[in-house]
Design an enzyme around this catalytic site. Structure first.
Site, mmCIF file in Angstrom:
data_model
loop_
_atom_site.group_PDB
_atom_site.id
_atom_site.type_symbol
_atom_site.label_atom_id
_atom_site.label_comp_id
_atom_site.label_asym_id
_atom_site.label_seq_id
_atom_site.Cartn_x
_atom_site.Cartn_y
_atom_site.Cartn_z
ATOM 1 N N ASP A 265 0.861 -1.186 0.000
ATOM 2 C CA ASP A 265 0.000 0.000 0.000
ATOM 3 C C ASP A 265 0.903 1.245 0.000
ATOM 4 O O ASP A 265 1.353 1.679 -1.058
ATOM 5 C CB ASP A 265 -0.904 -0.068 1.234
ATOM 6 C CG ASP A 265 -1.931 1.040 1.290
ATOM 7 O OD1 ASP A 265 -1.986 1.854 0.353
ATOM 8 O OD2 ASP A 265 -2.694 1.112 2.280
ATOM 9 N N LYS B 86 -1.357 -1.729 -4.488
ATOM 10 C CA LYS B 86 -2.286 -0.592 -4.426
ATOM 11 C C LYS B 86 -1.465 0.665 -4.692
ATOM 12 O O LYS B 86 -1.076 1.387 -3.765
ATOM 13 C CB LYS B 86 -2.919 -0.543 -3.025
ATOM 14 C CG LYS B 86 -4.208 0.226 -2.946
ATOM 15 C CD LYS B 86 -4.606 0.507 -1.500
ATOM 16 C CE LYS B 86 -5.351 -0.620 -0.834
ATOM 17 N NZ LYS B 86 -5.891 -0.229 0.499
ATOM 18 N N ASP C 161 -7.205 -8.752 6.401
ATOM 19 C CA ASP C 161 -8.237 -8.655 7.433
ATOM 20 C C ASP C 161 -8.794 -7.246 7.575
ATOM 21 O O ASP C 161 -8.188 -6.272 7.142
ATOM 22 C CB ASP C 161 -7.638 -9.037 8.795
ATOM 23 C CG ASP C 161 -6.712 -7.950 9.338
ATOM 24 O OD1 ASP C 161 -5.759 -7.579 8.626
ATOM 25 O OD2 ASP C 161 -6.962 -7.459 10.459
#
Ligand code: IMP
Length: 184
Positions: free
Chosen positions: A105, A133, A161
């Site tokens: 990320d 991402k 999660d």
């Protein structure tokens, strides 16, 4: 299925993940055979575990693997720092390391791990990630092997999660907004 009521949409199916792991495994095999090396796979806990298990059976090399658990936190410096919660048991000096991630990320966690491994004498450090991402990136980090690119949305499943839930779902999806807001 227990989580059906919580899922807004499925982004990547189980079959797509399995096929991608075969593709990535073949490419990794080819690349390391070309340089005459066998990488040490280092899976970052906990999110990468299902992808790691899917990937490693598709790498046709006599690989060894180890696990590391780090928590990333940002201090006053924007480079990011990591705290090691579980360290490797395997020495990395002169090893070619292949880091296995669930999702890159901001890139801060993996960047800090790369620096640590080089500091310990690793010969090379590459990254394989199930998801990338790029919209979240705050540095110039680029993974060497990428499964799928996702947009600027929070994803769950196949290791990933929300509040420790949904890791065991066999696909990658997005939660309904109320699942996030009910926790906030
Ligand atoms: P980074 O340092 O921002 O690249 O952090 C990467 C880590 O943050 C991943 O290994 C995940 O554990 C977590 N993460 C980032 N984005 C998501 C997401 O969309 N869903 C679940 N976990 C995420």
């Amino acid at each position: 299925m227990w989580a059906e009521k919580d899922i807004e949409k499925v982004l990547v199916t189980e079959e797509q993940i399995e096929n991608k792991a075969k593709e990535l495994g073949a490419k990794i095999t080819e690349d390391y055979k070309a340089i005459g090396s066998t990488p040490l796979l280092v899976a970052l806990l906990r999110g990468s575990v299902p992808f790691f298990a899917e990937l490693c059976k598709n790498i046709d090399l006599d690989i060894q693997y180890d696990f590391m658990d780090v928590s990333s936190y940002v201090g006053r410096h924007s480079t990011g720092e990591i705290r090691i919660l579980k360290d490797l048991d395997t020495p990395v000096k002169d090893q070619d390391i292949l880091l296995v991630e669930d999702i890159v990320d901001t890139g801060k966690t993996i960047q800090a791990v790369i620096e640590l491994l080089y500091h310990r004498g690793a010969r090379s450090v590459k990254i394989v990630t199930l998801l990338d991402k790029p919209s979240g990136r705050t540095n110039h980090l680029q993974a060497d092997y990428i499964g799928f690119e996702v947009g600027n949305e929070f994803v769950i499943g196949f290791g990933m999660d929300f509040d420790q839930k949904y890791r065991c779902l066999p696909f990658i999806g997005v939660l309904k907004p109320e699942c996030y807001t009910s926790k906030e």
